[in-house]
Design a protein around this motif. Structure first.
Motif, mmCIF file in Angstrom:
data_model
loop_
_atom_site.group_PDB
_atom_site.id
_atom_site.type_symbol
_atom_site.label_atom_id
_atom_site.label_comp_id
_atom_site.label_asym_id
_atom_site.label_seq_id
_atom_site.Cartn_x
_atom_site.Cartn_y
_atom_site.Cartn_z
ATOM 1 N N GLY A 131 -0.512 10.474 4.467
ATOM 2 C CA GLY A 131 -2.058 10.561 4.444
ATOM 3 C C GLY A 131 -2.325 9.230 5.050
ATOM 4 O O GLY A 131 -2.016 8.003 4.562
ATOM 5 N N PRO A 132 -3.974 8.584 4.422
ATOM 6 C CA PRO A 132 -3.724 8.181 4.398
ATOM 7 C C PRO A 132 -3.653 7.207 4.005
ATOM 8 O O PRO A 132 -3.279 7.252 2.559
ATOM 9 C CB PRO A 132 -5.572 8.181 4.283
ATOM 10 C CG PRO A 132 -5.566 9.092 4.397
ATOM 11 C CD PRO A 132 -4.551 9.897 4.274
ATOM 12 N N LEU A 133 -3.463 5.674 3.972
ATOM 13 C CA LEU A 133 -2.676 4.394 2.775
ATOM 14 C C LEU A 133 -4.137 4.395 1.974
ATOM 15 O O LEU A 133 -5.238 4.869 2.032
ATOM 16 C CB LEU A 133 -2.538 2.966 3.052
ATOM 17 C CG LEU A 133 -1.189 3.526 3.928
ATOM 18 C CD1 LEU A 133 -0.875 4.035 5.497
ATOM 19 C CD2 LEU A 133 -0.141 1.898 4.367
ATOM 20 N N THR A 134 -2.984 3.841 -0.164
ATOM 21 C CA THR A 134 -4.289 3.281 -0.312
ATOM 22 C C THR A 134 -5.313 1.613 -0.387
ATOM 23 O O THR A 134 -4.608 1.413 0.648
ATOM 24 C CB THR A 134 -3.717 2.635 -1.634
ATOM 25 O OG1 THR A 134 -2.655 1.972 -1.591
ATOM 26 C CG2 THR A 134 -2.708 3.775 -2.536
ATOM 27 N N GLU A 135 -6.220 1.722 -0.661
ATOM 28 C CA GLU A 135 -6.330 -0.049 -0.640
ATOM 29 C C GLU A 135 -5.146 -0.918 -0.851
ATOM 30 O O GLU A 135 -4.388 -0.381 -1.746
ATOM 31 C CB GLU A 135 -7.299 -0.312 -1.269
ATOM 32 C CG GLU A 135 -8.151 -1.582 -0.166
ATOM 33 C CD GLU A 135 -9.575 -1.760 -1.405
ATOM 34 O OE1 GLU A 135 -9.804 -2.694 -1.633
ATOM 35 O OE2 GLU A 135 -10.574 -0.255 -1.875
ATOM 36 N N GLU A 136 -5.172 -1.920 -0.209
ATOM 37 C CA GLU A 136 -3.871 -2.000 -0.279
ATOM 38 C C GLU A 136 -3.865 -3.711 -1.601
ATOM 39 O O GLU A 136 -5.116 -3.910 -2.046
ATOM 40 C CB GLU A 136 -3.853 -3.935 0.966
ATOM 41 C CG GLU A 136 -2.800 -4.714 1.158
ATOM 42 C CD GLU A 136 -2.607 -5.364 2.160
ATOM 43 O OE1 GLU A 136 -2.023 -5.221 3.505
ATOM 44 O OE2 GLU A 136 -3.321 -6.559 2.286
ATOM 45 N N ALA A 173 0.866 -0.990 0.211
ATOM 46 C CA ALA A 173 -0.261 -0.045 0.596
ATOM 47 C C ALA A 173 1.229 1.318 -0.108
ATOM 48 O O ALA A 173 2.441 1.118 0.249
ATOM 49 C CB ALA A 173 -0.444 0.207 0.850
ATOM 50 N N ILE A 174 0.169 2.598 -0.082
ATOM 51 C CA ILE A 174 1.420 3.538 -1.015
ATOM 52 C C ILE A 174 0.491 4.861 0.263
ATOM 53 O O ILE A 174 -0.782 4.964 -0.210
ATOM 54 C CB ILE A 174 1.540 3.795 -2.103
ATOM 55 C CG1 ILE A 174 1.955 2.683 -3.082
ATOM 56 C CG2 ILE A 174 2.266 5.125 -2.219
ATOM 57 C CD1 ILE A 174 1.678 2.489 -3.868
ATOM 58 N N ALA A 175 1.605 5.620 0.300
ATOM 59 C CA ALA A 175 0.498 6.472 1.101
ATOM 60 C C ALA A 175 1.367 7.933 0.846
ATOM 61 O O ALA A 175 3.031 8.435 0.819
ATOM 62 C CB ALA A 175 0.764 6.588 2.547
ATOM 63 N N ALA A 176 0.837 9.053 0.736
ATOM 64 C CA ALA A 176 1.870 10.938 0.300
ATOM 65 C C ALA A 176 1.736 10.947 1.364
ATOM 66 O O ALA A 176 1.309 11.220 2.349
ATOM 67 C CB ALA A 176 0.570 11.104 -0.456
#
Length: 453
Positions: A444-449, A433-436
């Protein structure tokens, strides 16, 4: 009573305050090549069970991090006031009982609603309303009341975050509305934190809408949260991006003299890839980076055995929902006359509140997660992780989860919007998963895995 408590703990509180000034989060706003932040700690979570990757195992563009302190986030953490938390706990526990068929539940409603209304008068940024619902319990019919307070978000599409705590209490005799059930830890501790978070967070705007809800009738089958879900959330078509339930978060002491003042447990619905479990491990990662004074332990269950709380009313409807609870729970104290303020540790409750504040701030105020994430096969065992750039992002945190792990075991950071690596294989990692990260260092919030197959 409270003056005596303050005098007894004056020196301890001063030491505690200076200790927080010294904390520095491992953040980086550097424009140098991507950084790695290994997922390791002096007391690693029992769910990891894997060695941290060495620099030689990481993508070639990844460099060693240069730790930096986030003064803005540290200042936010220090806005939690211990005295306010303990005063709220004392006010609610002093009612003797908040059983749904008692006068105490009405007095508790008046107190919580009054505190939310004070915040509205002070900030003008909190909309408060009452949700009523009928209840029949132990042969008595009543009208129960949930109390909701809302801060409207200022960014379209940033979603809604709901933080909750139930304010009713019960004894070991569930139908008895007279016997003492002070409920200091279960759950005046959660309500105190809810009020304090509303006070602090209503002082400034947020990307996401934030809803604070004090539920009644949790102890009698979570009837309050079920009614709120049906009458308000579902009927209004509100999409909840994260539901964080605070229930029993004020004591570090447990059975047989156990004392664990550095951990909280996070419960979420199975399976391990569910949206609720993804929220749990996202909070674990955020706390690892931004709240190093409290570790969030992700549990492989929706709640303790044969127990429940209001987060289940949301996860059952498909919304990401978690329950936060202390690590060293004392079952012989819960739902008895022994659940008094004497067993609520001010320092632990403060750290719990600070950890929740940090994670909610990250979810509500951090840059939105990257879009259009894909994992491409470049051939020869090499894959490329690609995503859209996020305006305002100074870097991106890539979080990796080992097979069968409950948490993201490893993270690294890059300033690019792609990573080419031979490590994106299912024998090594099950998900990514990735967050900015923004210019202030906030993740910030993470992407959906993304599952690695």
């Amino acid at each position: 009573m409270m003056m005596a408590w303050i005098k007894r703990h004056k020196i301890a509180l001063l030491i505690f305050w200076f200790a927080f000034i010294a904390i520095a989060c491992n953040l980086s706003s550097s424009t140098r090549p991507p950084t790695i932040v290994p997922r390791s700690s002096p007391t690693p979570p029992p769910t990891i069970g894997f060695a941290t990757l060495s620099p030689a195992e990481l993508p070639s563009s990844i460099a060693t991090p240069h730790p930096d302190s986030n003064v803005e986030l540290l200042n936010l953490i220090n806005q939690i006031e211990t005295d306010r938390l303990m005063l709220h706990v004392d006010a609610l526990a002093s009612l003797r009982t908040r059983h749904v068929n008692s006068q105490g539940i009405n007095q508790a409603y008046d107190y919580i609603r009054g505190e939310f209304d004070k915040i509205t008068q002070q900030t003008g940024n909190l909309f408060v309303f009452t949700h009523e619902f009928p209840l029949e319990w132990a042969g008595t019919r009543t009208i129960q009341r949930n109390i909701a307070a809302v801060i409207s978000g200022d960014e379209i599409g940033a979603g809604t975050i709901l933080i909750s705590a139930h304010y009713d209490s019960i004894s070991q005799f569930p139908e008895d509305s007279v016997v003492d059930a002070p409920g200091a830890n279960d759950n005046a501790s959660g309500v105190a934190t809810l009020i304090e978070l509303a006070r602090i967070m209503s002082q400034r705007p947020h990307r996401s809408t934030i809803m604070f809800v004090a539920f009644s009738a949790e102890e009698v089958g979570r009837r309050g949260s079920l009614a709120f879900m049906t009458d308000y959330i579902s009927s209004q078509g509100i999409e909840i991006d994260a539901m964080i339930n605070l229930d029993i978060i004020g004591s570090s002491t447990g059975p047989n003299g156990i004392n664990n003042d550095r951990q909280m447990r996070v419960f979420s619905a199975n399976p391990n890839e569910s949206l609720s479990r993804q929220l749990a491990r996202s909070m674990n990662l955020i706390a690892f980076n931004h709240a190093p004074d409290m570790e969030l332990i992700v549990e492989n269950a929706e709640d303790r055995q044969n127990r429940y709380s209001d987060h289940l009313s949301f996860s059952e409807r498909g919304f990401p929902a978690v329950r936060l609870i202390e690590a060293a729970e004392e079952p012989n104290r819960t739902n008895t006359s022994n659940d008094t303020i004497d067993d609520v540790q001010a320092s632990y409750l403060t750290r719990s509140a600070q950890t929740v504040l940090v994670t909610v701030t990250s979810l509500a105020d951090g840059l939105r997660p990257p879009r259009n994430v894909s994992l491409r096969d470049n051939g020869g065992g090499v894959r490329q992780l690609v995503w859209e750039q996020v305006p305002g992002a100074t870097s991106y945190v890539v979080a990796l989860r080992r097979p069968n792990s409950l948490i993201y075991d490893q993270q690294f950071e890059t300033t690019e919007n792609s990573v080419t690596w031979d490590g994106f294989v299912p024998t090594r990692f099950a998900g990514v998963a990735i967050a900015a990260r923004d210019e202030n260092g906030l993740i910030g919030p993470l992407t959906e895995e993304i599952l690695i197959q």
